[in-house]
Design a protein around this motif. Structure first.
Motif, PDB file in Angstrom:
ATOM      1  N   GLU A   1       0.658 -18.704  -9.757  1.00 22.58           N
ATOM      2  CA  GLU A   1       0.841 -18.643  -8.302  1.00 22.58           C
ATOM      3  C   GLU A   1       1.433 -17.303  -7.870  1.00 22.58           C
ATOM      4  OE1 GLU A   1       0.006 -20.735  -6.019  1.00 22.58           O
ATOM      5  OE2 GLU A   1      -0.353 -22.635  -7.042  1.00 22.58           O
ATOM      6  N   ILE A   2       2.329 -16.787  -8.707  1.00 20.37           N
ATOM      7  CA  ILE A   2       2.994 -15.536  -8.349  1.00 20.37           C
ATOM      8  C   ILE A   2       1.981 -14.394  -8.374  1.00 20.37           C
ATOM      9  CG2 ILE A   2       4.775 -13.894  -9.067  1.00 20.37           C
ATOM     10  CD1 ILE A   2       6.313 -16.332 -10.222  1.00 20.37           C
ATOM     11  N   ALA A   3       1.188 -14.355  -9.428  1.00 23.54           N
ATOM     12  CA  ALA A   3       0.166 -13.305  -9.517  1.00 23.54           C
ATOM     13  C   ALA A   3      -0.824 -13.420  -8.362  1.00 23.54           C
ATOM     14  CB  ALA A   3      -0.574 -13.394 -10.850  1.00 23.54           C
ATOM     15  N   ALA A   4      -1.103 -14.644  -7.936  1.00 23.22           N
ATOM     16  CA  ALA A   4      -2.069 -14.834  -6.851  1.00 23.22           C
ATOM     17  C   ALA A   4      -1.591 -14.156  -5.573  1.00 23.22           C
ATOM     18  CB  ALA A   4      -2.301 -16.329  -6.621  1.00 23.22           C
ATOM     19  N   ILE A   5      -0.338 -14.379  -5.212  1.00 24.64           N
ATOM     20  CA  ILE A   5       0.142 -13.747  -3.974  1.00 24.64           C
ATOM     21  C   ILE A   5       0.346 -12.247  -4.194  1.00 24.64           C
ATOM     22  CG2 ILE A   5       2.602 -14.333  -4.374  1.00 24.64           C
ATOM     23  CD1 ILE A   5       2.913 -14.458  -1.307  1.00 24.64           C
ATOM     24  N   CYS A   6       0.809 -11.852  -5.371  1.00 25.89           N
ATOM     25  CA  CYS A   6       1.046 -10.423  -5.609  1.00 25.89           C
ATOM     26  C   CYS A   6      -0.280  -9.644  -5.559  1.00 25.89           C
ATOM     27  CB  CYS A   6       1.754 -10.216  -6.942  1.00 25.89           C
ATOM     28  SG  CYS A   6       3.452 -10.830  -6.929  1.00 25.89           S
ATOM     29  N   ALA A   7      -1.323 -10.216  -6.132  1.00 34.47           N
ATOM     30  CA  ALA A   7      -2.634  -9.553  -6.056  1.00 34.47           C
ATOM     31  C   ALA A   7      -3.075  -9.449  -4.597  1.00 34.47           C
ATOM     32  CB  ALA A   7      -3.667 -10.321  -6.877  1.00 34.47           C
ATOM     33  N   SER A   8      -2.793 -10.483  -3.828  1.00 34.75           N
ATOM     34  CA  SER A   8      -3.174 -10.448  -2.409  1.00 34.75           C
ATOM     35  C   SER A   8      -2.404  -9.359  -1.673  1.00 34.75           C
ATOM     36  CB  SER A   8      -2.918 -11.810  -1.747  1.00 34.75           C
ATOM     37  OG  SER A   8      -3.739 -12.781  -2.334  1.00 34.75           O
ATOM     38  N   ILE A   9      -1.133  -9.220  -1.977  1.00 35.95           N
ATOM     39  CA  ILE A   9      -0.347  -8.162  -1.323  1.00 35.95           C
ATOM     40  C   ILE A   9      -0.886  -6.787  -1.752  1.00 35.95           C
ATOM     41  CG2 ILE A   9       1.948  -7.123  -1.102  1.00 35.95           C
ATOM     42  CD1 ILE A   9       3.112  -9.968  -1.489  1.00 35.95           C
ATOM     43  N   GLY A  10      -1.247  -6.684  -3.033  1.00 36.59           N
ATOM     44  CA  GLY A  10      -1.866  -5.438  -3.503  1.00 36.59           C
ATOM     45  C   GLY A  10      -3.140  -5.140  -2.737  1.00 36.59           C
ATOM     46  N   ALA A  11      -3.935  -6.195  -2.486  1.00 36.83           N
ATOM     47  CA  ALA A  11      -5.188  -6.020  -1.746  1.00 36.83           C
ATOM     48  C   ALA A  11      -4.901  -5.668  -0.289  1.00 36.83           C
ATOM     49  CB  ALA A  11      -6.035  -7.292  -1.836  1.00 36.83           C
ATOM     50  N   ALA A  12      -3.837  -6.245   0.265  1.00 31.21           N
ATOM     51  CA  ALA A  12      -3.459  -5.928   1.649  1.00 31.21           C
ATOM     52  C   ALA A  12      -3.066  -4.457   1.746  1.00 31.21           C
ATOM     53  CB  ALA A  12      -2.303  -6.816   2.102  1.00 31.21           C
ATOM     54  N   PHE A  13      -2.311  -3.982   0.772  1.00 35.33           N
ATOM     55  CA  PHE A  13      -1.961  -2.559   0.708  1.00 35.33           C
ATOM     56  C   PHE A  13      -3.240  -1.728   0.649  1.00 35.33           C
ATOM     57  CE2 PHE A  13      -0.353   0.995  -2.215  1.00 35.33           C
ATOM     58  CZ  PHE A  13       0.291   1.699  -1.195  1.00 35.33           C
ATOM     59  N   GLY A  14      -4.234  -2.270  -0.062  1.00 33.52           N
ATOM     60  CA  GLY A  14      -5.511  -1.577  -0.221  1.00 33.52           C
ATOM     61  C   GLY A  14      -6.464  -1.743   0.953  1.00 33.52           C
ATOM     62  N   GLY A  15      -6.051  -2.467   1.986  1.00 30.83           N
ATOM     63  CA  GLY A  15      -6.854  -2.530   3.197  1.00 30.83           C
ATOM     64  C   GLY A  15      -7.695  -3.780   3.366  1.00 30.83           C
ATOM     65  N   SER A  16      -7.496  -4.783   2.525  1.00 30.59           N
ATOM     66  CA  SER A  16      -8.264  -6.026   2.678  1.00 30.59           C
ATOM     67  C   SER A  16      -7.563  -6.972   3.639  1.00 30.59           C
ATOM     68  CB  SER A  16      -8.387  -6.744   1.330  1.00 30.59           C
ATOM     69  OG  SER A  16      -9.191  -6.015   0.453  1.00 30.59           O
ATOM     70  N   ILE A  17      -8.338  -7.902   4.190  1.00 35.50           N
ATOM     71  CA  ILE A  17      -7.758  -9.052   4.877  1.00 35.50           C
ATOM     72  C   ILE A  17      -7.358 -10.001   3.748  1.00 35.50           C
ATOM     73  CG2 ILE A  17      -8.203 -10.981   6.442  1.00 35.50           C
ATOM     74  CD1 ILE A  17      -8.244  -8.244   7.830  1.00 35.50           C
ATOM     75  N   ALA A  18      -6.069 -10.054   3.484  1.00 30.33           N
ATOM     76  CA  ALA A  18      -5.613 -10.704   2.254  1.00 30.33           C
ATOM     77  C   ALA A  18      -5.057 -12.093   2.529  1.00 30.33           C
ATOM     78  CB  ALA A  18      -4.559  -9.843   1.581  1.00 30.33           C
TER      79      ALA A  18
END
Lengths: 607, 341
Positions: free
Chosen positions: A288-305
């Motif tokens: 679960e932790i990796a799931a949200i952290c990857a999403s935050i990484g994607a948000a930093f990268g410009g995705s709708i996360a």
């Protein structure tokens, strides 16, 4: 031919059997068929957490309740008119809910002494008079199914697995349903010879009901007079997923979902993984932790996360959510609530994560919170959550629950032109001169969304406190207070986007306040109470943080207010502390939705 | 990375940020920072395409000192952030900076999963065998018996061998180097940059405050010829002082390593092992070498393997080849619908 066809407004039908009996599938087929016949409907799948709990036991009973009507309806119904019980355990677990005088169809092949023992019946309920007051229809479902498919040469086990279609065929006859939707579905779903077997069982069930005159009459439930439009039957999970896909399209950005499998949220991951043609990236993380952290990484990268989970996952994601708050990145965290604490009741519904949504992080760490009201409302709430996350640059918590996720209703499809584009306002290299990552929009207080890859906007962010403007690490006491206040202020600024609440019904009598999936039961109860002449109003909240601007005033207008929710009073406590208004707390925490009758009783107490 | 970009040339100082560096004087991190900046300058990648992601710990302050995009994230979770960023933005050159505690304790799970997925990033793990930022507790790479603030009678934990953990997680690139072996450090960082997939580099790093001299056996000029073997693909595994008789490595019939004395470097003979960086069995032997064997430095293992991010992009590309791909009308209005007039 039926001797008699009666027209009725509404029917509540419940299929119940072993977890492996295919009851969810049977219920879903009946639902899809009824939707295409134009009924309004609402469903309530209710199943154990175990995939195949010990066969024949009460613990293993899986049920699917469907309310279909020619009127507008909002709940799956309090009590079934008809119960299909595939074995004694299903009968035992469900007979208490059946309406007095209701019909129960039982599979007599499963009432051996051994079957009764497994269900912990001391004597056969079909013989001891305990079912007096109900219309009992005894059918040797297994034997008849076996006979109907015998020419296909299936073994015992295989032919027995078709019996849910036999039962479905009987109920299709009983309610004059068109079988073609299910027939087409079977042909696409099963390989030979199982497609033929299921088709034969379905037809045999219909024929059996038709020729044996088991029922006094069959019933017609005419199409509902819904508002004009194109409709589709939809579950909350699917509506939510489509809302997210639409949000990605409207924002013209890639949609990214980081998720870890968890009941009852996994369907969001399943659905979104089918939208790769939209460029949607779904990442099934290691936890679960990796799931949200990857999403935050994607948000930093410009995705709708997006990250989706249920209660236990929210607990694990708390630290990362704090990082999204302090780095002011857009993110939507979906919590499909289930019964807690701990593993709790994984497949049952509950609204007990309001506290963690509002307050469940370390530090002064506010985030916006909103909740969906109905399965189809999940579409709009998903769009709104993304819109706010992007506009204000912050993580948004979106609450649904098991009841919404798995429940279905007709969805009046939106005109695509009516969906407003989502302006991401992404920083470009034009502002490179003097660029500071924590400079803000004066109105929304949103900071820049400067995406790696953009020339001249190189900057560093992180979990250490930031100096406003520069974004540099700062331990300055005054800056920390300023930033803490600023993060709280950002939530209040969202109020500009939160519509005022409107009271349904009377504004100065008893007022019921609700949020999330209890919308249907509360509204139905309010309608019923008003029909009885009581003075009642209803306020339903989509936004929980920030609260709508006129809420306090609205509650003050009621002679007596009550907060109805499926927990031990979390919204009640929150509103009480915000507004210091004396309100009643109406709660239920059984893993089940409110019955309208329960709420009518509460309204009477307050009247 | 697109090779069509107009050629970009940088100097090391272009990658130095304006932030004051807050590592202790004498910390091994300075040397690593300097070499990373030097390598970045020479990669020909536009500056804005670098992203440096870290977890928590002394090493993880690294992004603040790099004039690139950077994200100082959560303890142990940097691999997940890096994965999300790379999937969102595959054009970036993503570098992850971590430590032994960050990667092998709190982030152990994410560490093994990014390696098995082979996400195309560089993962530099500074191993100082101690928790520095929390002021000196033993770490998952601390030796048994180590006395620290939290282990006054000595550590009882069996330590991890980071390169062996990485190999166990099916890493496609595993290398080891030392903070003060400047030239080798730079070479390994360059090799990591050139590899597609997760490039794992363990860097022995001295913490002169809480664990000073932890790697003296390999850094001491007087003894290091005897205690270190530099491995290079296709070359015999030979070590020992250049002034004295050289030594070599061979395996016995049980696949146990043996040190062979008096090896002629010009003509080592068939029994001396030749480094093959694609051989996982040899890589495991090399990764675990400790005295009396020499500690292996350089690229221990390197194979070509599909990257996760590449696969994700490929699936999306395939999915987008269907008619009406990405059509919202199809998504919403498709399936069984009915019309109410």
């Amino acid at each position: 031919m039926a001797t008699n066809v009666e027209t009725v407004d509404s029917v509540v039908l419940r299929f119940a059997g072993d977890s492996g009996d295919g009851m969810q599938l049977t219920g879903t087929q009946f639902t899809n068929t009824s939707a295409l016949q134009g009924n309004d409907l609402s469903t309530f799948p209710d199943f154990p957490a175990e995939i195949r709990a010990p066969a024949g036991t009460v613990a293993g009973v899986s049920g699917f309740q469907l309310h279909f009507s020619s009127n507008e309806i909002r709940t799956p119904g309090d009590a079934p008119n008809v119960l299909v019980a595939m074995n004694p355990a299903a009968l035992k677990a469900n007979i208490g809910d059946l309406k007095t005088g209701g019909m129960v169809i039982v599979n007599t092949d499963k009432f051996s002494e051994r079957d009764l023992e497994k269900a912990e019946y001391e004597e056969n309920p079909l013989e001891n008079g305990s079912l007096e007051g109900f219309q009992v229809v005894e059918v040797a479902l297994s034997t008849l199914t076996k006979r109907s498919v015998e020419e296909l040469g299936l073994n015992n086990k295989e032919s027995d697995r078709c019996k849910n279609f036999f039962a479905l065929g009987m109920t299709y006859w009983l309610y004059n349903r068109d079988m073609s939707v299910t027939q087409t579905w079977i042909k696409g779903k099963f390989k030979a010879p199982y497609d033929q077997a299921n088709l034969k069982a379905l037809q045999a069930g219909w024929n059996f009901a038709d020729t044996m005159e088991l029922f006094h009459s069959s019933y017609e439930v005419p199409a509902a007079k819904l508002k004009p439009g194109t409709y589709k039957n939809i579950t909350g999970s699917m509506a939510l997923s489509l809302g997210l896909v639409a949000a990605g399209s409207l924002a013209k950005r890639q949609l990214f979902l980081g998720a870890y499998p968890i009941t009852p949220a996994s369907d969001v991951l399943h659905h979104l993984s089918k939208f790769k043609d939209f460029g949607v990236v779904t990442f099934q993380a290691e936890d679960e932790i990796a799931a949200i952290c990857a999403s935050i990484g994607a948000a930093f990268g410009g995705s709708i996360a997006i990250t989706s989970t249920s209660g236990p996952g929210v607990a694990l994601k708390g630290e990362a959510l704090g990082l999204a708050v302090i780095t002011e990145l857009p993110l939507v965290l979906i919590n499909v609530q289930r019964g807690g604490p701990s593993t709790g009741l994984p497949t049952k519904t509950e609204q007990s994560d309001l506290n963690i949504a509002l307050f469940g992080r370390h530090g002064e760490c506010p985030n916006p919170v909103l909740a969906a009201a109905t399965p189809s409302d999940c579409f709009e709430v998903a769009l709104e959550a993304v819109r706010i996350a992007v506009k204000y640059r912050m993580p948004v918590m979106l609450l649904t629950d098991g009841y919404l996720a798995n429940g279905a209703e007709p969805w009046c499809l939106p005109e695509l032109d009516s969906l407003k584009p989502i302006d991401c306002n992404i920083a470009t290299e034009d502002i490179a001169d003097g660029f500071r990552p924590y400079d803000r929009d004066p109105e929304t207080l949103a900071r820049h969304w400067a995406i790696p890859g953009t020339k001249g906007l190189e900057h560093r962010i992180g979990g250490l406190e930031k100096e406003d403007g520069t974004g540099n690490v700062s331990y300055d006491p005054g800056n920390h207070e300023h930033m803490s206040n600023l993060r709280a202020e950002k939530i209040q600024r969202i109020q500009a986007d939160v519509p005022d609440v409107e009271v349904y019904g009377d504004t100065d009598g008893v007022g019921l306040i609700s949020w999330g999936s209890t919308f249907g039961s509360v509204r139905t109860a309010v309608d019923a109470a008003r029909a009885e002449g009581m003075k009642v109003g209803h306020v339903h909240l989509r936004w929980l943080s920030p609260l709508p601007a006129n809420l306090e005033q609205t509650i003050n207008g009621f002679a007596k207010a009550g907060v109805a929710e499926l927990n031990l009073g979390q919204l009640h406590r929150y509103l009480s502390s915000e507004y210091l208004i004396d309100m009643a707390s109406i709660t239920k925490i059984q893993g089940q939705p409110f019955k309208s009758s329960e709420l009518i009783a509460e309204i009477k107490k307050l009247s | 990375m697109s090779t069509n970009e107009e050629a970009v040339t940088y100097k090391k100082k272009d990658f130095m940020s304006d932030q004051m560096i807050r590592w202790c004087p004498g910390c091994g991190d300075y040397s690593i920072l300097s070499q990373v900046q030097t390598v970045f300058a020479g990669l020909g990648i536009p500056k804005e395409k670098f992203a440096v992601i870290s977890g928590i710990g002394c090493s993880s302050r690294f992004p603040y000192y790099m004039n690139t995009y950077g994200f100082h994230t959560i303890h142990g979770r940097a691999p997940a952030f890096a994965t999300g960023l790379k999937l969102a933005n595959p054009d970036l050159s993503v570098w992850m900076i971590t430590g032994d505690g960050d990667s092998l304790s709190i982030g152990g799970n994410h560490f093994i999963h990014i390696l098995r997925r082979n996400v195309d990033i560089q993962l530099l793990m500074f191993n100082n065998r101690i928790y520095g930022l929390t002021k000196g507790q033993y770490s998952p790479t601390s030796e048994i018996g180590k006395k620290t603030k939290s282990t006054p009678m000595g550590s009882l934990d069996h330590p991890f061998e980071p390169c062996a953990v990485a190999l166990g997680a099916d890493a496609s690139f595993v290398a080891r180097t030392v903070d003060i072996f400047v030239k080798d450090l730079r070479g390994v960082i360059q090799d990591a940059a050139d590899h597609r997939g997760t490039s794992f580099v363990e860097i022995f790093q001295n913490c002169n405050i809480f664990n000073d001299g932890a790697f003296n056996d390999v850094t001491d000029r007087k003894t290091r010829d005897e205690t270190v073997v530099f491995v290079k693909h296709g070359e015999p595994l030979i070590f020992g002082s250049k002034d004295g008789p050289r030594k070599g490595l061979r395996v016995d019939k049980q696949f146990r390593l043996e040190v062979v004395e008096d090896v002629d470097p010009e003509n080592p003979g068939d029994e001396i092992l030749v480094h093959d960086e694609t051989n996982p069995v040899l890589a495991n032997l090399l990764a675990r070498m400790r005295p009396p064997y020499p500690v292996a430095m350089g690229v221990i293992f390197r194979v070509k393997r599909a990257t996760y991010d590449g696969g994700v992009a490929e699936q999306i590309k395939t999915a987008q080849q269907v008619p009406l791909a990405g059509d919202l009308t199809k998504a919403i209005y498709g399936g069984n619908t009915w019309v109410v007039d």
